[in-house]
Design a protein around this motif. Structure first.
Motif, short mmCIF file in Angstrom:
data_model
loop_
_atom_site.label_atom_id
_atom_site.label_comp_id
_atom_site.label_asym_id
_atom_site.label_seq_id
_atom_site.Cartn_x
_atom_site.Cartn_y
_atom_site.Cartn_z
N LYS A 1 -12.42 -32.87 32.72
CA LYS A 1 -12.60 -32.99 34.17
C LYS A 1 -11.20 -32.99 34.77
O LYS A 1 -10.36 -33.83 34.43
CB LYS A 1 -13.34 -34.28 34.52
CG LYS A 1 -13.51 -34.52 36.02
CD LYS A 1 -14.36 -35.76 36.26
CE LYS A 1 -14.44 -36.14 37.73
NZ LYS A 1 -13.24 -36.81 38.23
N ILE A 2 -10.94 -32.02 35.63
CA ILE A 2 -9.60 -31.86 36.18
C ILE A 2 -9.66 -31.87 37.71
O ILE A 2 -10.73 -31.72 38.30
CB ILE A 2 -8.94 -30.54 35.69
CG1 ILE A 2 -9.80 -29.33 36.10
CG2 ILE A 2 -8.73 -30.57 34.20
CD1 ILE A 2 -9.22 -28.00 35.70
N GLN A 3 -8.51 -32.06 38.31
CA GLN A 3 -8.44 -32.14 39.77
C GLN A 3 -7.23 -31.35 40.24
O GLN A 3 -6.17 -31.39 39.63
CB GLN A 3 -8.34 -33.60 40.22
CG GLN A 3 -8.60 -33.82 41.68
CD GLN A 3 -8.69 -35.31 42.02
OE1 GLN A 3 -7.87 -36.09 41.56
NE2 GLN A 3 -9.67 -35.69 42.81
N PHE A 4 -7.40 -30.60 41.32
CA PHE A 4 -6.31 -29.82 41.89
C PHE A 4 -5.82 -30.47 43.18
O PHE A 4 -6.54 -31.24 43.82
CB PHE A 4 -6.76 -28.38 42.17
CG PHE A 4 -7.15 -27.62 40.94
CD1 PHE A 4 -6.24 -27.45 39.90
CD2 PHE A 4 -8.40 -27.07 40.80
CE1 PHE A 4 -6.59 -26.76 38.75
CE2 PHE A 4 -8.76 -26.37 39.67
CZ PHE A 4 -7.85 -26.21 38.64
N ALA A 5 -4.61 -30.11 43.54
CA ALA A 5 -4.03 -30.65 44.76
C ALA A 5 -4.82 -30.17 45.98
O ALA A 5 -5.28 -29.03 46.01
CB ALA A 5 -2.57 -30.21 44.88
N PRO A 6 -5.00 -31.02 46.98
CA PRO A 6 -5.71 -30.59 48.20
C PRO A 6 -4.90 -29.54 48.95
O PRO A 6 -3.69 -29.41 48.78
CB PRO A 6 -5.83 -31.90 49.00
CG PRO A 6 -4.75 -32.78 48.48
CD PRO A 6 -4.57 -32.43 47.04
N ASP A 7 -5.61 -28.78 49.78
CA ASP A 7 -4.95 -27.71 50.55
C ASP A 7 -3.97 -28.28 51.58
O ASP A 7 -2.87 -27.78 51.75
CB ASP A 7 -6.00 -26.85 51.26
CG ASP A 7 -6.85 -26.08 50.27
OD1 ASP A 7 -6.31 -25.70 49.23
OD2 ASP A 7 -8.04 -25.86 50.54
N ASN A 8 -4.40 -29.31 52.27
CA ASN A 8 -3.57 -29.88 53.34
C ASN A 8 -2.83 -31.11 52.83
O ASN A 8 -3.44 -32.11 52.47
CB ASN A 8 -4.44 -30.25 54.54
CG ASN A 8 -5.17 -29.04 55.10
OD1 ASN A 8 -4.60 -27.97 55.20
ND2 ASN A 8 -6.44 -29.22 55.46
N THR A 9 -1.54 -31.02 52.77
CA THR A 9 -0.73 -32.15 52.31
C THR A 9 0.23 -32.55 53.41
O THR A 9 0.65 -31.73 54.24
CB THR A 9 0.05 -31.80 51.04
OG1 THR A 9 0.93 -30.71 51.32
CG2 THR A 9 -0.89 -31.41 49.92
N GLY A 10 0.59 -33.82 53.39
CA GLY A 10 1.47 -34.35 54.43
C GLY A 10 2.93 -34.19 54.08
O GLY A 10 3.31 -33.57 53.08
N HIS B 1 -1.76 -30.22 39.90
CA HIS B 1 -1.87 -28.77 39.70
C HIS B 1 -2.26 -28.10 41.00
O HIS B 1 -3.07 -28.64 41.77
CB HIS B 1 -2.93 -28.44 38.65
CG HIS B 1 -2.52 -28.81 37.25
ND1 HIS B 1 -1.59 -28.09 36.54
CD2 HIS B 1 -2.93 -29.81 36.44
CE1 HIS B 1 -1.45 -28.63 35.35
NE2 HIS B 1 -2.24 -29.67 35.27
N PRO B 2 -1.73 -26.90 41.26
CA PRO B 2 -2.18 -26.18 42.46
C PRO B 2 -3.59 -25.64 42.25
O PRO B 2 -4.00 -25.37 41.13
CB PRO B 2 -1.16 -25.03 42.57
CG PRO B 2 -0.69 -24.81 41.17
CD PRO B 2 -0.71 -26.16 40.50
N LYS B 3 -4.29 -25.47 43.34
CA LYS B 3 -5.64 -24.89 43.25
C LYS B 3 -5.52 -23.41 42.91
O LYS B 3 -4.74 -22.69 43.54
CB LYS B 3 -6.37 -25.06 44.59
CG LYS B 3 -7.82 -24.66 44.57
CD LYS B 3 -8.48 -24.93 45.91
CE LYS B 3 -8.57 -26.43 46.18
NZ LYS B 3 -9.30 -26.71 47.43
N PRO B 4 -6.24 -22.92 41.88
CA PRO B 4 -6.12 -21.50 41.52
C PRO B 4 -6.54 -20.59 42.67
O PRO B 4 -7.43 -20.94 43.46
CB PRO B 4 -7.09 -21.36 40.34
CG PRO B 4 -7.33 -22.75 39.85
CD PRO B 4 -7.17 -23.64 41.04
#
Length: 426
Positions: free
Chosen positions: A238-247, A421-424
């Motif tokens: 189970k993995i998680q990618f960074a959200p699109d909108n970051t501060g 990780h960035p979202k593919p």
């Protein structure tokens, strides 16, 4: 045909050279030569066209085969007795914050020798915190965080909506294939592995997910021993990618005064953004205003990983994953401003036992564990292992004169760092 024409022409040419031929025959030979030349040209053109078509067809076939291979890539595991074969279409399942990818699979079942036993498939999220071989002497160092069972045979009402993935897997499994679907809750942890030492053997400690098909009378009767030959299993992640909108990034500053100096040193460190990707350089912006009569001799930047094992104890430890020293000096009553790049990598920390890594499948390469994202309302204990990072910027400030070494001091600020990780790209 060509060889026959060429032989005929050569034969007639030889004959013509020996005896004088009438004009009519010479005209016939000329016509024949033109026919052969035309046939040869046509043959050469067709051969070239055929080779071109063959290359295009070959390339097209290769592209189709590669496309099919990617689309139809299947992971499978067969039980020791050959009765069960577990099929999965992928092994990485993404946590999208509000939902997690469904685990879609199939099990090929040979019911011939099952008797009164049933076939089950289960998905378990577990935390392993000890060596597997100690289970033999009755010491279990594995705790199930979450587990779900499905009875596949005899059929007991589990009829998942068939997807394209199911259809692909059922095509591989054949007529004896039985589809299944598991939905992973969003409050479960992502896969994390604690790096074993050089002499450690067996499964690594950490949080893992495992799909297992097995033969048993009941799903989880503790008194029923399930033979290893009656099981087949595949570990998933189970993995998680960074959200699109970051501060924007964090900033920290410190103003420190020193003995025998009536003015301070001001240190400010900041990051440009909130989230950085594994393997990318991290620019740390540093501003120094030295109003003292001392000299900043050295700038040291470190990155520490803190692992908080919250499941079974309050075990929290910190390991350094990067230390870099920069030779810039800041003289008395002067200022300094620069961006220093750092890149924390697992490749430089292969020997550090207990370092948290992203979940590993067999001997596949991995990286430092991603930062644990704690959402509102989540139970920390359910997460098993919490991973965080911290950047420290340290100035070594020394005084002048005879007491310079004795009056040396440090100025340190800390910044939280989020690694993911960035979202593919689709």
């Amino acid at each position: 045909m060509l060889s026959h024409l060429e032989t005929d022409v050569k034969h007639r040419n030889t004959t013509a050279s020996k005896t004088e031929e009438p004009e009519e025959q010479r005209s016939e030979y000329k016509t024949l030569r033109l026919r052969v030349s035309s046939v040869l040209s046509d043959y050469t053109r067709r051969a070239a066209d055929y080779q071109g078509e063959e290359k295009i067809a070959h390339r097209s076939t290769s592209e189709q085969e590669n496309s099919c291979t990617m689309a139809d890539k299947v992971y499978k595991k067969t039980s020791g007795n050959g009765q069960l074969t577990l099929y999965l279409g992928k092994r990485d399942y993404v946590d999208h914050v509000d939902v997690v990818d469904a685990v879609e699979g199939a099990v090929k079942i040979d019911p011939a020798d099952l008797g009164d036993k049933k076939v089950w498939v289960q998905l378990a999220c577990a935390f392993r915190y000890g060596r597997e071989d100690l289970d033999v002497i009755g010491l279990s160092f594995r705790k199930d965080i979450w587990i779900q069972h499905i009875q596949l045979y005899p059929e007991a009402g589990h009829k998942p909506t068939l997807t394209e993935m199911h259809n692909t897997l059922l095509k591989k499994a054949g007529e004896q294939g039985h589809p299944f679907t598991f939905n992973i809750p969003t409050n479960l942890p992502c896969s994390v592995t604690l790096q074993p030492g050089p002499d450690d053997k067996g499964k690594a400690c950490g949080v893992d997910f495992e799909v297992k098909a097995y033969v048993a009378k009941s799903a989880d009767d503790p008194d029923e021993k399930v033979d290893k030959k009656d099981t087949c299993r595949l570990v998933i992640r189970k993995i998680q990618f960074a959200p699109d909108n970051t501060g924007s990034g964090q900033k920290a500053e410190l103003c420190k005064s020193f003995m025998m100096s009536d003015k301070p040193v001001l240190l400010e460190a900041s990051l440009e953004k909130e989230i950085y990707y594994h393997g990318d350089p991290i620019p740390v912006n540093i501003k120094i205003k030295n109003e003292t009569n001392k000299v900043v001799k050295r700038i040291r930047v470190t990155v520490d990983q803190t692992t908080d094992v919250v499941l079974y104890s309050a075990d929290k430890y910190t390991k350094n994953v990067l230390t870099e020293e920069f030779g810039e000096t800041v003289e008395a009553n002067s200022s300094f401003e620069k961006s220093l790049d750092i890149t924390p990598l697992l490749a430089n920390n292969k020997e550090k036992r207990g370092l948290a890594l992203d979940g590993r499948l067999k001997d596949e390469d991995t990286n430092l564990a991603s930062t644990t994202i704690i959402r509102t309302g989540m139970d920390k204990e359910m997460l098993g292992i919490l991973v965080s990072y911290k950047i420290k910027v340290n100035l070594m400030v020394s005084g002048g004169g005879l007491l310079g070494g004795l009056t040396a001091s440090d100025v340190t600020v800390e910044l939280p760092l989020t690694l993911m990780h960035p979202k593919p790209k689709d």
